[in-house]
Every structure is written in structure tokens, then in C-alpha cells.
Write a protein that holds these residues in place. Structure first.
Motif, mmCIF file in Angstrom:
data_model
loop_
_atom_site.group_PDB
_atom_site.id
_atom_site.type_symbol
_atom_site.label_atom_id
_atom_site.label_comp_id
_atom_site.label_asym_id
_atom_site.label_seq_id
_atom_site.Cartn_x
_atom_site.Cartn_y
_atom_site.Cartn_z
ATOM 1 N N LEU A 1 -19.284 61.153 49.823
ATOM 2 C CA LEU A 1 -19.035 61.869 51.075
ATOM 3 C C LEU A 1 -19.982 61.390 52.170
ATOM 4 C CD1 LEU A 1 -17.624 64.073 52.732
ATOM 5 C CD2 LEU A 1 -19.177 65.737 51.694
ATOM 6 N N ASP B 1 -18.896 57.975 53.413
ATOM 7 C CA ASP B 1 -17.730 58.090 54.299
ATOM 8 C C ASP B 1 -18.136 58.595 55.677
ATOM 9 O OD1 ASP B 1 -16.092 57.256 52.237
ATOM 10 O OD2 ASP B 1 -15.335 59.266 51.772
ATOM 11 N N LEU C 1 -19.958 72.978 54.784
ATOM 12 C CA LEU C 1 -19.715 72.298 53.518
ATOM 13 C C LEU C 1 -18.850 73.205 52.652
ATOM 14 C CD1 LEU C 1 -20.342 69.869 51.640
ATOM 15 C CD2 LEU C 1 -22.230 71.235 50.742
ATOM 16 N N THR C 2 -17.736 72.664 52.166
ATOM 17 C CA THR C 2 -16.836 73.413 51.297
ATOM 18 C C THR C 2 -16.834 72.781 49.921
ATOM 19 O OG1 THR C 2 -15.441 73.996 53.175
ATOM 20 C CG2 THR C 2 -14.475 74.253 50.983
ATOM 21 N N LYS D 1 -14.995 72.854 46.216
ATOM 22 C CA LYS D 1 -13.778 73.285 45.531
ATOM 23 C C LYS D 1 -13.929 72.970 44.050
ATOM 24 C CE LYS D 1 -9.692 73.263 47.381
ATOM 25 N NZ LYS D 1 -8.373 72.891 47.911
ATOM 26 N N THR E 1 -12.870 78.202 45.721
ATOM 27 C CA THR E 1 -13.338 77.540 46.933
ATOM 28 C C THR E 1 -14.476 78.353 47.529
ATOM 29 O OG1 THR E 1 -11.089 76.755 47.339
ATOM 30 C CG2 THR E 1 -12.634 76.626 49.172
ATOM 31 N N GLY F 1 -14.867 69.089 43.979
ATOM 32 C CA GLY F 1 -14.794 68.356 45.235
ATOM 33 C C GLY F 1 -15.667 68.961 46.318
ATOM 34 N N LEU F 2 -16.064 68.121 47.254
ATOM 35 C CA LEU F 2 -16.850 68.540 48.418
ATOM 36 C C LEU F 2 -16.130 68.066 49.669
ATOM 37 C CD1 LEU F 2 -20.452 67.510 47.303
ATOM 38 C CD2 LEU F 2 -19.548 69.830 47.459
ATOM 39 N N ARG F 3 -16.152 68.907 50.691
ATOM 40 C CA ARG F 3 -15.541 68.565 51.975
ATOM 41 C C ARG F 3 -16.463 69.033 53.083
ATOM 42 N NH1 ARG F 3 -10.385 71.609 54.328
ATOM 43 N NH2 ARG F 3 -11.807 73.264 53.809
ATOM 44 N N MET F 4 -16.555 68.259 54.137
ATOM 45 C CA MET F 4 -17.380 68.620 55.283
ATOM 46 C C MET F 4 -16.461 68.869 56.477
ATOM 47 S SD MET F 4 -20.604 69.070 55.982
ATOM 48 C CE MET F 4 -21.499 68.153 54.765
ATOM 49 N N SER F 5 -16.766 69.935 57.241
ATOM 50 C CA SER F 5 -16.010 70.228 58.455
ATOM 51 C C SER F 5 -16.985 70.658 59.545
ATOM 52 C CB SER F 5 -14.943 71.302 58.182
ATOM 53 O OG SER F 5 -15.520 72.459 57.648
ATOM 54 N N GLU G 1 -7.134 70.693 58.919
ATOM 55 C CA GLU G 1 -8.442 70.980 58.315
ATOM 56 C C GLU G 1 -8.917 69.791 57.551
ATOM 57 O OE1 GLU G 1 -10.707 73.766 58.010
ATOM 58 O OE2 GLU G 1 -9.697 74.188 59.840
#
Length: 133
Positions: A10, A13, A24-25, A27, A37, A72-76, A133
């Protein structure tokens, strides 16, 4: 550890795109096939592997003990090169446009409708495109 590996990908990227994120999310998909989540909004934007791991681990630890099959990790809430990545369409109603219309000395000021087709000079009002999103 899997968390560090995913955080490293992450961070890479984000670095490639010049991004920093504030939310930071995490999942999780345990062996029970449910989806968990969890998200945290941080006081400042982050982008390094270390920062992402430091934010993710406390969230992950709250879910233990758990038998994870997918993670999983996601950034928003992103910034690109220090500027918010959220861009409004040109015809998007804003508070500034509302006040500008209300302050004009014209008969239309009392009937200003920010969702009207000609509000803000665009074609069609209140239409959002490309929001994901």
C-alpha cells in the motif's frame, strides 16, 4: 507478518502516485466467511509502511483471537502532493455560490436554487460523476 507485507504494498502504491491518506480501513474475512470492516481516521495524513502498520495493528489486535483467511488495507481521505484529491464538478452547488447569489442586487436572489439547472453556470444541477470509494 501479513499486515506488514500489505502495508508495504500500500505504501509503495501511494508513493508511486504521490498520495497520503488520513483514513485507514482494515477488511478481514475470517474462515466463517463473514466480512469485518474497521476504519480509523488519523489526526494527520500518512504514507509510509511504518505509519500504516502503526495505525493498522491496534485495530487488528482488537479483533483477536480470529482465524483470518483474507486481509486487506485501504487508504482514503487522500491528498496528492499536499492537495486534496476531491475535485468538485464545475456545476456543483457550494456555499460560496449560494452567498454570492444572495448578495447580488437582483430579483432572483430570494429564489436562488443551488440545484437548479443553471446554478453555477453548468449544465444540469446536483449531478455527481466519478464519485467512488
Amino acid at each position: 507478518e501479513k499486515c506488514r507485507e500489505i502495508a508495504k504494498n500500500l505504501a509503495a502504491d501511494m508513493a508511486r502516485e504521490g498520495l497520503r491518506g488520513r483514513t485507514l480501513t482494515l477488511k478481514l474475512k475470517p474462515v466463517t466467511f463473514e466480512t469485518i470492516t474497521r476504519a480509523v481516521t488519523l489526526p494527520s495524513h500518512i504514507y509510509t509502511e511504518e505509519q500504516i502498520v502503526a495505525a493498522a495493528l491496534p485495530i487488528l489486535r482488537k479483533e483477536y483471537p480470529i482465524n483470518i483467511r483474507l486481509f486487506g488495507l485501504r487508504m482514503s481521505s487522500l491528498l496528492k502532493d499536499g492537495v486534496s484529491s476531491v475535485a468538485l464538478p464545475p456545476n456543483q452547488p457550494t456555499v460560496e455560490k449560494l452567498f454570492a447569489a444572495a448578495s447580488k442586487d437582483s430579483p432572483s436572489k430570494a429564489a436562488y436554487d443551488p440545484w437548479a439547472a443553471d446554478a453555477g453556470g453548468g449544465e444540469g444541477g446536483g449531478h455527481f460523476e466519478g464519485v467512488d470509494e
